[in-house]
Motif scaffolding. Structure first.
Motif, PDB file in Angstrom:
ATOM      1  N   TYR A 177       0.888  -1.320   0.691  1.00  0.00           N
ATOM      2  CA  TYR A 177       0.225  -2.482   1.085  1.00  0.00           C
ATOM      3  C   TYR A 177      -0.012  -3.184  -0.320  1.00  0.00           C
ATOM      4  O   TYR A 177      -0.963  -3.990  -0.817  1.00  0.00           O
ATOM      5  CB  TYR A 177      -1.283  -1.484   0.386  1.00  0.00           C
ATOM      6  CG  TYR A 177      -1.258  -0.408   1.067  1.00  0.00           C
ATOM      7  CD1 TYR A 177      -2.235  -0.567   2.422  1.00  0.00           C
ATOM      8  CD2 TYR A 177      -0.969   0.926   1.231  1.00  0.00           C
ATOM      9  CE1 TYR A 177      -2.495   0.442   3.619  1.00  0.00           C
ATOM     10  CE2 TYR A 177      -1.205   2.038   2.512  1.00  0.00           C
ATOM     11  CZ  TYR A 177      -1.825   1.104   3.852  1.00  0.00           C
ATOM     12  OH  TYR A 177      -1.888   2.003   4.942  1.00  0.00           O
ATOM     13  N   ASP A 178       0.960  -3.445  -1.316  1.00  0.00           N
ATOM     14  CA  ASP A 178       1.712  -4.242  -2.176  1.00  0.00           C
ATOM     15  C   ASP A 178       1.737  -5.619  -1.769  1.00  0.00           C
ATOM     16  O   ASP A 178       2.698  -5.788  -1.281  1.00  0.00           O
ATOM     17  CB  ASP A 178       2.419  -3.785  -2.896  1.00  0.00           C
ATOM     18  CG  ASP A 178       2.614  -4.446  -4.628  1.00  0.00           C
ATOM     19  OD1 ASP A 178       1.992  -5.584  -4.666  1.00  0.00           O
ATOM     20  OD2 ASP A 178       3.575  -4.164  -4.663  1.00  0.00           O
ATOM     21  N   ILE A 179       0.973  -6.202  -1.252  1.00  0.00           N
ATOM     22  CA  ILE A 179       0.661  -7.520  -2.091  1.00  0.00           C
ATOM     23  C   ILE A 179       1.897  -8.840  -1.859  1.00  0.00           C
ATOM     24  O   ILE A 179       2.890  -9.875  -1.139  1.00  0.00           O
ATOM     25  CB  ILE A 179      -0.421  -8.757  -1.472  1.00  0.00           C
ATOM     26  CG1 ILE A 179      -0.221 -10.013  -0.678  1.00  0.00           C
ATOM     27  CG2 ILE A 179      -1.063  -8.755  -2.422  1.00  0.00           C
ATOM     28  CD1 ILE A 179      -2.005 -10.036  -0.587  1.00  0.00           C
ATOM     29  N   ASN A 180       2.278  -8.488  -3.059  1.00  0.00           N
ATOM     30  CA  ASN A 180       3.411  -8.922  -3.642  1.00  0.00           C
ATOM     31  C   ASN A 180       5.136  -7.741  -3.886  1.00  0.00           C
ATOM     32  O   ASN A 180       5.816  -8.342  -4.408  1.00  0.00           O
ATOM     33  CB  ASN A 180       3.192  -9.087  -5.697  1.00  0.00           C
ATOM     34  CG  ASN A 180       1.857  -9.922  -5.576  1.00  0.00           C
ATOM     35  OD1 ASN A 180       1.873 -10.772  -5.164  1.00  0.00           O
ATOM     36  ND2 ASN A 180       1.002  -9.776  -6.899  1.00  0.00           N
ATOM     37  N   GLY A 181       4.988  -6.964  -3.108  1.00  0.00           N
ATOM     38  CA  GLY A 181       6.216  -5.932  -3.026  1.00  0.00           C
ATOM     39  C   GLY A 181       6.846  -6.762  -1.571  1.00  0.00           C
ATOM     40  O   GLY A 181       6.242  -8.146  -0.999  1.00  0.00           O
ATOM     41  N   GLN A 182       8.267  -5.874  -1.445  1.00  0.00           N
ATOM     42  CA  GLN A 182       8.973  -6.317  -0.969  1.00  0.00           C
ATOM     43  C   GLN A 182       8.996  -5.993   0.546  1.00  0.00           C
ATOM     44  O   GLN A 182       8.630  -6.227   1.874  1.00  0.00           O
ATOM     45  CB  GLN A 182      10.581  -5.906  -0.898  1.00  0.00           C
ATOM     46  CG  GLN A 182      10.734  -7.084  -2.012  1.00  0.00           C
ATOM     47  CD  GLN A 182      12.347  -6.532  -2.455  1.00  0.00           C
ATOM     48  OE1 GLN A 182      12.664  -5.875  -1.782  1.00  0.00           O
ATOM     49  NE2 GLN A 182      12.952  -7.024  -3.549  1.00  0.00           N
ATOM     50  N   HIS A 183       8.198  -4.754   0.763  1.00  0.00           N
ATOM     51  CA  HIS A 183       7.699  -4.225   2.104  1.00  0.00           C
ATOM     52  C   HIS A 183       6.506  -4.394   2.801  1.00  0.00           C
ATOM     53  O   HIS A 183       5.459  -3.120   2.724  1.00  0.00           O
ATOM     54  CB  HIS A 183       7.724  -2.328   1.583  1.00  0.00           C
ATOM     55  CG  HIS A 183       9.830  -1.860   1.270  1.00  0.00           C
ATOM     56  ND1 HIS A 183      10.408  -1.859   2.355  1.00  0.00           N
ATOM     57  CD2 HIS A 183       9.934  -1.456  -0.208  1.00  0.00           C
ATOM     58  CE1 HIS A 183      11.500  -1.294   1.668  1.00  0.00           C
ATOM     59  NE2 HIS A 183      11.659  -1.782  -0.095  1.00  0.00           N
TER      60      HIS A 183
END
Length: 745
Positions: free
Chosen positions: A9-15
């Motif tokens: 759910y992290d829009i800035n994350g890799q996943h």
């Protein structure tokens, strides 16, 4: 950190998972929140897109610039390579030409070298041939330095070829000219107007010309001595001027010139560059240092002698404050001289001169104190002699009399003597205090302070004066005194010594210790020692006073007994005048002594004890002696038995510092003399009765002046008893008749 990067759910994350994120928004958020989230995402996307474009443009510009730089470098390297090829070609051409020149000049090179050497030799020979004329020209132009350089430059060659005729002449001419040069240099060296720079230059040139260093040192110091002698003579001629001007003239004239001479001497002989021979340099340093030290010490001794004489002259006529200011300037200047002449401690010698002056000042003040004491004692003696002591009139009933003028003036004289002495000492201490002011350079030095404050001021001045005062007072008790002192002076001095013992000695010692910072660890004379000496002097003076007054009264009694014919006297009708005079004198002495000393303690007695005691005595004598014949009276042992059981009377014992004790001593001496005179005479009946009347009269009045009336009774009884023993017809008068005669007398 791992959880944040693995969150879908992290829009800035890799996943990040867009479908899961969208489904979550649809489930959890309202339409309004979803629309706001969309707007925010769109804005962030636009910002990222804009940043990406900017980054691409910047990198593209840098890439274009780097491409242009590489193209330019390729062009520069090409040009450099062409220039290096050209340089290589030129070097090959130069090498070829050099080989051709070497081959061409190979045959004449040795000839050119020989010609160059000949040319150099010719130039040297030309310099040698012109050297005498050049030396003369330099001397005429007073260019002595260049003349010395030229001569030294040619000296080695002249010495090497001096055996040749041509060079020998040149060498002889040069030596003559150099001697003339040395004469000019020595003349400049001895000139009074020569500056230090010119002196240093002259000495340096003479040393280069191999002149003896010890001779130059002696000549320089001899020349300087002339100037030093002139400065000392100037100081000698200033002996009548102000002390401060004298010190300033010595500092700015003599000491300044001496320092200048020493500085110049050091620069010329001691601090000059050392020669190549270390032994020669060491010898020069040793000789130069010895001569300089002797020169300085001799001149400083002359200066110190002049200063000491001027200080003595100033102390005789000048002011102490001016003297101390001058000595401070003198000492300060010597400290500055010490920095230049480190091997000699002239500041300590200056301190000794200051200390000597301070001690001399103390001795002068000591003499002034002694003179002041002598003047004060002279005034006291004149006052005592000019104040006649009219005898007190003795009352018929109570024996009271009027106080004489001397008795009233004695306390004032005694207080004035003590006060004047103490104030004089305090004034002198204040005058000497200028020697230890904190701003003085020598005032805080332990060497000066201990010797001056402790030894000179406290011990020599104050303690010495107190000892002198004690000795002067005690001298009046000596038989070697030319003039017999007034008895009242002895009484006054005794009281003065007591007053000094009780307060003034402690006050003066504490004052000098406080003013001059004398601490307890210094070995000083204790106040107890001075007080003991004062007490002994007071006791001796008082004992001598008692003896003198006792002898004065005794003289009247002795004459009254020795000049009367006791065998042919008439029946007594009155008291003899001498007895009245004795009582009057004792009453006058009572007033004088009472003016200075306390009353003292007396033995208890009744108001009419004199009458009762004498009546008992008369009845006893009558019952004992009137019933015996003369031969039986002489063998009577009644009186002797009574004396065995009575206390012995000390006639010349020491008296206490009280009025009754002093008068008791005087009366004892007087009555003892009366007794001894009676024992040497022979009496008739009327002579015995006259002695009976006289003793009763004395008993009526003398008992009130003594510590114990029984002492007077016993002495008078002894007098009457001795008269009875020496009487041819011992018959006593009736007591009532005796009383009537005494009351009427």
């Amino acid at each position: 950190m791992a959880e944040s990067t693995g969150n879908p759910y992290d829009i800035n994350g890799q996943h990040f998972n867009a479908d899961m994120y969208l489904q979550r928004l649809l489930k959890e958020c309202t339409l309004k929140q979803i629309m706001d989230q969309e707007i925010e995402i769109v804005q962030d996307t636009q910002v990222l897109h804009s940043d990406m474009q900017t980054l691409v443009y910047e990198n593209y510009n840098k890439f274009i610039s780097a491409t242009d730089t590489i193209k330019k470098m390729k062009t520069d390297f090409k040009k450099m390579e062409d220039e290096m090829d050209l340089l290589s070609t030129n070097m090959e051409s130069i090498t070829s030409f050099s080989e051709q020149i070497s081959c061409t000049l190979q045959e004449t090179r040795q000839q050119i070298t020989e010609l160059s050497g000949v040319h150099s030799l010719l130039k040297r020979l030309q310099f040698l041939f012109k050297l005498p004329s050049q030396l003369k020209a330099h001397i005429e132009d007073e260019n002595y330095s260049q003349a010395v350089q030229d001569y030294i430059h040619a000296q080695r060659v002249l010495r090497q070829y001096g055996d040749m005729a041509s060079f020998h002449g040149i060498q002889s001419d040069c030596e003559v000219i150099v001697e003339e040069l040395k004469t000019h240099l020595r003349g400049q060296f001895r000139s009074k107007d020569a500056s230090p720079k010119e002196l240093a230059e002259s000495v340096d040139l003479l040393l280069q010309l191999k002149e003896p260093p010890d001779s130059l040192c002696s000549d320089f110091l001899a020349h300087a001595q002339v100037r030093m002698t002139e400065q000392l003579q100037v100081l000698q001629d200033m002996k009548d001027q102000d002390m401060i001007e004298f010190v300033d003239a010595g500092s700015s004239g003599f000491l300044s010139d001496l320092c200048l001479v020493v500085a110049s001497y050091n620069d010329m002989f001691l601090n000059r560059p050392r020669s190549q021979d270390p032994n020669q340099s060491d010898d020069l340093d040793s000789v130069a240092t010895t001569q300089l030290n002797n020169f300085v010490l001799q001149n400083m001794q002359n200066y110190f002698e002049l200063m000491s004489n001027r200080v003595e002259q100033e102390q005789d006529t000048g002011d102490t404050a001016v003297l101390v200011r001058a000595l401070d300037r003198f000492h300060r200047r010597l400290q500055a001289v010490n920095t230049l002449l480190a091997e000699s401690d002239f500041a300590r010698t200056g301190t000794e001169i200051v200390l000597k002056a301070a001690r001399r000042q103390c001795r002068a003040h000591s003499q002034a104190l002694k003179a002041h004491l002598a003047d004060a004692l002279s005034r006291v003696r004149q006052g005592l002699a000019a104040s006649p002591a009219p005898l007190a009139r003795v009352g018929s009933a109570n024996g009271s009399g009027q106080v004489d003028t001397l008795s009233s003036s004695l306390p004032e004289m005694q207080a004035s003597l003590v006060l004047a002495t103490v104030e004089k000492v305090k004034g002198i201490l204040q005058d000497l205090l200028v020697f230890v002011q904190p701003e003085l350079t020598f005032g805080l030095k332990p060497h000066f302070r201990d010797a001056f404050c402790v030894d000179s001021v406290r011990e020599e001045l104050v303690v010495g004066f107190l000892h002198h005062l004690t000795a002067t007072a005690r001298s009046f008790c000596s038989d070697s005194v030319k003039s017999v002192p007034l008895p009242s002076l002895l009484l006054l001095l005794s009281k003065t010594c007591l007053e000094l013992e009780s307060s003034s000695v402690h006050y003066l010692l504490s004052t000098v210790d406080e003013l001059f910072g004398i601490e307890e660890q210094h070995e000083t004379t204790p106040a107890s020692e001075l007080c003991a000496a004062m007490h002994e002097a007071a006791q001796d003076l008082l004992n001598h006073y008692v003896r003198m007054q006792g002898l004065n009264v005794s003289q009247m009694l002795r004459k009254s007994v020795e000049t009367r014919d006791w065998l042919h006297t008439i029946e007594p009708r009155t008291v003899r005048a001498v007895m009245k005079r004795v009582v009057e004198d004792v009453a006058a002495l009572d007033g004088q002594v009472g003016a200075l000393f306390e009353e003292g303690t007396r033995a208890e007695h009744s108001s009419d004890s004199s009458r009762r005691t004498h009546s008992v005595s008369l009845s006893r004598h009558r019952s004992n002696w009137s019933s015996y014949a003369p031969s039986q009276l002489e063998s009577s042992i009644v009186t002797n038995i009574q004396k065995l059981f009575s206390e012995r009377i000390e006639i010349f014992s020491s008296v206490d510092f009280s009025k009754v004790s002093i008068l008791t001593g005087i009366i004892k001496i007087s009555l003892k003399t009366f007794l001894e005179c009676v024992r040497l005479r022979t009496f008739s009946r009327y002579g015995l009765q006259q002695i009976q009347v006289d003793t009763h009269y004395l008993q009526l009045y003398l008992w009130r002046f003594v510590t114990d009336e029984n002492l007077v009774h016993r002495l008078l009884d002894d007098i009457l008893s001795s008269t009875v023993h020496r009487c041819l017809d011992p018959v006593l008068m009736e007591p009532s008749v005796v009383e009537i005669i005494c009351e009427r007398g």
